[in-house]
Design a protein around this motif. Structure first.
Motif, PDB file in Angstrom:
ATOM      1  N   CYS A 108       0.816  -1.215   0.000  1.00  0.00           N
ATOM      2  CA  CYS A 108       0.000   0.000   0.000  1.00  0.00           C
ATOM      3  C   CYS A 108       0.852   1.268   0.000  1.00  0.00           C
ATOM      4  O   CYS A 108       2.037   1.231   0.322  1.00  0.00           O
ATOM      5  N   LYS A 139      -5.058   9.245   2.318  1.00  0.00           N
ATOM      6  CA  LYS A 139      -5.818   8.038   2.017  1.00  0.00           C
ATOM      7  C   LYS A 139      -4.768   6.963   1.744  1.00  0.00           C
ATOM      8  O   LYS A 139      -3.803   7.200   1.015  1.00  0.00           O
ATOM      9  N   VAL A 190      -4.049   3.450   0.093  1.00  0.00           N
ATOM     10  CA  VAL A 190      -4.638   2.577  -0.919  1.00  0.00           C
ATOM     11  C   VAL A 190      -3.605   1.568  -1.412  1.00  0.00           C
ATOM     12  O   VAL A 190      -2.400   1.748  -1.229  1.00  0.00           O
ATOM     13  N   HIS A 237      -5.802   1.755  -6.809  1.00  0.00           N
ATOM     14  CA  HIS A 237      -6.105   2.884  -5.927  1.00  0.00           C
ATOM     15  C   HIS A 237      -7.568   2.950  -5.490  1.00  0.00           C
ATOM     16  O   HIS A 237      -7.926   3.794  -4.669  1.00  0.00           O
ATOM     17  N   THR A 238      -8.408   2.070  -6.019  1.00  0.00           N
ATOM     18  CA  THR A 238      -9.803   2.050  -5.563  1.00  0.00           C
ATOM     19  C   THR A 238      -9.963   1.228  -4.288  1.00  0.00           C
ATOM     20  O   THR A 238     -10.997   1.289  -3.639  1.00  0.00           O
ATOM     21  N   LYS A 239      -8.940   0.451  -3.927  1.00  0.00           N
ATOM     22  CA  LYS A 239      -8.999  -0.395  -2.733  1.00  0.00           C
ATOM     23  C   LYS A 239      -8.193   0.237  -1.601  1.00  0.00           C
ATOM     24  O   LYS A 239      -6.985   0.445  -1.734  1.00  0.00           O
ATOM     25  N   GLU A 240      -8.895   0.547  -0.509  1.00  0.00           N
ATOM     26  CA  GLU A 240      -8.226   1.125   0.650  1.00  0.00           C
ATOM     27  C   GLU A 240      -7.572   0.041   1.488  1.00  0.00           C
ATOM     28  O   GLU A 240      -8.022  -1.097   1.526  1.00  0.00           O
ATOM     29  N   CYS A 241      -6.505   0.429   2.179  1.00  0.00           N
ATOM     30  CA  CYS A 241      -5.764  -0.482   3.044  1.00  0.00           C
ATOM     31  C   CYS A 241      -6.029  -0.127   4.506  1.00  0.00           C
ATOM     32  O   CYS A 241      -6.242   1.048   4.835  1.00  0.00           O
TER      33      CYS A 241
END
Length: 114
Positions: A84, A96, A98, A103-107
């Motif tokens: 990430c 944010k 990610v 980059h659409t999936k957050e960590c």
């Protein structure tokens, strides 16, 4: 009494975990005459007791001692850095975290400072 001690312990722990980036710049006096306020880093004048936010996401205030500023955002420090990345949004003054590949999936972030 136990409740009071528990609250005191929580407060002590939260203070030690707080790690905001702050600084104070002493008031510059060109002569012995009294100054009515502070001049910030951009040359703007602020009266004593005033507060403002800079374009660099700092919360600042003017006092007779000088200008004090702290970051207005928290910084992620405990996340999977191999998978990430932290991305700073200057418009919202926030990070944010990610996935590097998507980059659409957050960590998940386990610790923030600031």
């Amino acid at each position: 009494m136990k409740t009071f001690l528990a609250c005191l312990l929580v407060l002590a722990i939260s203070v030690t975990l707080s790690n905001a980036s702050c600084f104070v710049e002493e008031l510059k006096r060109e002569s012995d005459k009294e100054v009515p306020g502070c001049t910030d880093f951009e040359g703007k004048f602020h009266e004593f007791g005033s507060q403002w936010e800079t374009k660099n996401c700092m919360d600042c205030s003017c006092s007779r001692q000088g200008i004090g500023c702290c970051t207005s955002y928290a910084t992620p420090i405990n996340f999977d850095e191999e998978k990430c990345e932290a991305i700073f949004n200057k418009l919202t003054c926030s990070y944010k975290v990610v996935e590097k590949d998507d980059h659409t999936k957050e960590c998940p972030v386990f610790e923030w400072v600031g």
